[in-house]
Design a protein around this motif. Sequence first.
Motif, mmCIF file in Angstrom:
data_model
loop_
_atom_site.group_PDB
_atom_site.id
_atom_site.type_symbol
_atom_site.label_atom_id
_atom_site.label_comp_id
_atom_site.label_asym_id
_atom_site.label_seq_id
_atom_site.Cartn_x
_atom_site.Cartn_y
_atom_site.Cartn_z
ATOM 1 N N TRP A 1 -0.600 -2.039 3.991
ATOM 2 C CA TRP A 1 0.054 -0.806 3.828
ATOM 3 C C TRP A 1 1.477 -0.959 2.563
ATOM 4 C CZ3 TRP A 1 -0.829 -1.636 9.293
ATOM 5 C CH2 TRP A 1 -1.711 -0.881 9.772
ATOM 6 N N ASN A 2 1.348 -2.163 1.881
ATOM 7 C CA ASN A 2 2.212 -2.062 0.568
ATOM 8 C C ASN A 2 1.826 -0.855 -0.373
ATOM 9 O OD1 ASN A 2 4.525 -2.899 -0.607
ATOM 10 N ND2 ASN A 2 3.088 -4.098 -1.894
ATOM 11 N N VAL A 3 2.830 -0.385 -1.096
ATOM 12 C CA VAL A 3 2.569 0.563 -2.236
ATOM 13 C C VAL A 3 2.610 -0.597 -3.614
ATOM 14 C CG1 VAL A 3 3.885 2.365 -3.305
ATOM 15 C CG2 VAL A 3 4.074 2.384 -1.094
ATOM 16 N N TYR A 4 1.355 -0.606 -3.767
ATOM 17 C CA TYR A 4 1.167 -1.569 -5.105
ATOM 18 C C TYR A 4 1.279 -0.839 -6.428
ATOM 19 C CZ TYR A 4 -0.607 -4.866 -1.586
ATOM 20 O OH TYR A 4 -0.802 -5.615 -0.391
ATOM 21 N N ARG A 5 1.845 -1.363 -7.487
ATOM 22 C CA ARG A 5 2.087 -0.811 -8.850
ATOM 23 C C ARG A 5 1.286 -1.606 -9.824
ATOM 24 N NH1 ARG A 5 4.027 3.938 -7.128
ATOM 25 N NH2 ARG A 5 5.897 3.730 -5.770
ATOM 26 N N PHE A 6 0.082 -2.154 -9.616
ATOM 27 C CA PHE A 6 -0.622 -2.834 -10.490
ATOM 28 C C PHE A 6 -1.069 -2.190 -11.566
ATOM 29 C CE2 PHE A 6 -1.111 -5.650 -6.838
ATOM 30 C CZ PHE A 6 -0.443 -6.805 -7.212
ATOM 31 N N ASP A 7 -1.045 -2.372 -13.055
ATOM 32 C CA ASP A 7 -1.785 -1.655 -14.095
ATOM 33 C C ASP A 7 -3.368 -1.517 -13.643
ATOM 34 O OD1 ASP A 7 0.315 -1.431 -15.376
ATOM 35 O OD2 ASP A 7 0.191 -3.214 -16.588
ATOM 36 N N ASN A 8 -3.760 -2.490 -13.036
ATOM 37 C CA ASN A 8 -5.178 -2.455 -12.641
ATOM 38 C C ASN A 8 -5.348 -2.253 -11.300
ATOM 39 O OD1 ASN A 8 -8.005 -2.863 -11.774
ATOM 40 N ND2 ASN A 8 -8.343 -4.596 -13.003
ATOM 41 N N PRO A 9 -5.848 -1.198 -10.710
ATOM 42 C CA PRO A 9 -5.792 -0.554 -9.233
ATOM 43 C C PRO A 9 -6.517 -1.589 -8.525
ATOM 44 C CG PRO A 9 -6.977 0.864 -10.511
ATOM 45 C CD PRO A 9 -6.428 0.090 -11.450
ATOM 46 N N LEU A 10 -7.663 -2.315 -9.243
ATOM 47 C CA LEU A 10 -8.569 -3.156 -8.440
ATOM 48 C C LEU A 10 -7.553 -4.210 -7.435
ATOM 49 C CD1 LEU A 10 -11.465 -3.449 -10.519
ATOM 50 C CD2 LEU A 10 -11.293 -2.102 -8.356
ATOM 51 N N TRP A 11 -6.595 -4.680 -8.071
ATOM 52 C CA TRP A 11 -5.811 -5.907 -7.460
ATOM 53 C C TRP A 11 -5.280 -5.214 -6.149
ATOM 54 C CZ3 TRP A 11 -5.956 -10.553 -8.538
ATOM 55 C CH2 TRP A 11 -6.337 -11.141 -9.774
ATOM 56 N N LYS B 1 -6.419 -2.672 -4.246
ATOM 57 C CA LYS B 1 -7.588 -2.571 -3.363
ATOM 58 C C LYS B 1 -8.085 -3.760 -2.817
ATOM 59 C CE LYS B 1 -9.494 1.650 -5.624
ATOM 60 N NZ LYS B 1 -10.744 2.083 -6.253
ATOM 61 N N ALA B 2 -7.887 -5.047 -3.712
ATOM 62 C CA ALA B 2 -8.328 -6.331 -3.001
ATOM 63 C C ALA B 2 -7.428 -6.726 -1.916
ATOM 64 C CB ALA B 2 -8.355 -7.269 -4.271
ATOM 65 N N LEU B 3 -6.001 -6.496 -2.344
ATOM 66 C CA LEU B 3 -5.074 -7.130 -1.426
ATOM 67 C C LEU B 3 -5.097 -6.253 0.064
ATOM 68 C CD1 LEU B 3 -1.870 -7.696 -3.763
ATOM 69 C CD2 LEU B 3 -3.271 -9.488 -2.517
ATOM 70 N N ARG B 4 -5.206 -4.952 -0.223
ATOM 71 C CA ARG B 4 -5.406 -4.229 1.065
ATOM 72 C C ARG B 4 -6.666 -4.774 1.898
ATOM 73 N NH1 ARG B 4 -2.278 0.279 0.695
ATOM 74 N NH2 ARG B 4 -1.529 0.881 -1.305
ATOM 75 N N LEU B 5 -7.825 -4.834 1.263
ATOM 76 C CA LEU B 5 -8.814 -5.566 1.999
ATOM 77 C C LEU B 5 -8.485 -6.849 2.414
ATOM 78 C CD1 LEU B 5 -11.809 -4.635 -0.551
ATOM 79 C CD2 LEU B 5 -11.419 -3.686 1.912
ATOM 80 N N ALA B 6 -7.971 -7.491 1.906
ATOM 81 C CA ALA B 6 -7.523 -8.855 2.535
ATOM 82 C C ALA B 6 -6.747 -8.557 3.819
ATOM 83 C CB ALA B 6 -6.774 -9.835 1.427
ATOM 84 N N GLY B 7 -5.943 -7.711 3.505
ATOM 85 C CA GLY B 7 -4.831 -7.473 4.930
ATOM 86 C C GLY B 7 -5.731 -6.738 5.985
#
Length: 413
Positions: free
Chosen positions: A150-160, A162-168
């Motif tokens: 549930w973190n709010v990510y600010r990566f330039d590449n949104p895939l990062w 999504k990958a962290l959310r899937l890991a969580g």
Amino acid sequence: MDAVFAGMRTRRKAGAPPRALPARRVLAIDAMRGLTILVMIFVNALAGVRGMPAWLEHAPAELDGMTFPDVVFPAFLFIVGMSIPFAVAQRQAAGDGAWRLQGHMLARAAGLLALGVFMVNAEAGYNEAAMGFSIHLWSLLFYTAAILLWNVYRFDNPLWGKALRLAGLALLLWLALAYRAGPDGKERLAPQWWGILGLIGWAYLYASLCHTLARGRLLPLLGALAACVALYCLTRGHAEATAPLARLLAGQAENAIHTAIALAGVCTSLLFFERLDGNAGARRYALAAALALGLAGAAWLLRPYFGISKIHATPSWALYSAAICILLFGLLYWLIDLRQLSGWTGFLRPAAANPLLAYIIPYIVYALLQTLHIGLPSVLDAGLPGLLWSLAYAVAVLYVVRGLNRLQIRLQL
């Protein structure tokens, strides 16, 4: 739980959509949310301190009365309710349609319910031998999973992100499967009760549904509030009813009372911030005072029948608490937004913007200390030292939230 912001025409066409609230941030709502989080952490820390005066402890379940800590949970429910019309208006302004709004509402409620179930199962009933590792390590992994998901990510590449959310999500599912409970270790993760976050999730879900069905109109929402109280009064003592519908309704009685508090918050937002004809400022306060007086009057009438009890979630406890919250918000709004005395609220803003993160930090700290076998000095377990430590700890948590925000850790359901 954390993504939550003058004459209105007194007559509206039948079936017309609710009129959006002003597109501005109301600092008093943020301040009240931040204060509630601060006090919630303080009273939770104080719960283990001996020798505190009775007004600083939760009232016993069978005592017909309430104390200062008994108003803290209702204050959070009230703020959740106040935020609903602003959140809806904000999403509508961003182009969300009805289905996306409802999907977001359901996802947020489901997240709160899941968090509540996980946290409750870490409190009692677990079987560490069957799990193969300590419940405190399990808890730390759970909070890690929650932050990843549930973190709010600010990566330039949104895939990062999504990958962290899937890991969580994967870690959360594994922890659910790894959990064992009961003397023989054969029981699995299941709701023992919903926990504070779960109760907030139910109240948010029902209050949001009421706001949607009422199309943001005040009178139907007041009717929904009254219906919630009536449901409790009519179904109390029928939890063992044989008829499935009666048993279902009785099982939702306490959720209905929590929803009534949230609906009082929804109504307060509409009273203060939907446009009003004529002398808007004076009329806002007059109507809010009338609502608070009406809730307190209903609480007084119902008290002889159900008493005042936070533990039993009685109507009088809820209605008195909601009346107190209306008056408190009115004072904060006058002080912060009208008088512009808002400088002192800066300290509360990180917690106000990240209430979920602020709420779980004490649980993370506790699990970490238990895992490392670190205890606090016994002098902090009682009296004035314990009181001062609890207050300092609550303030420290807010600074931790500020620091985590700078590290781009911000939770949003």
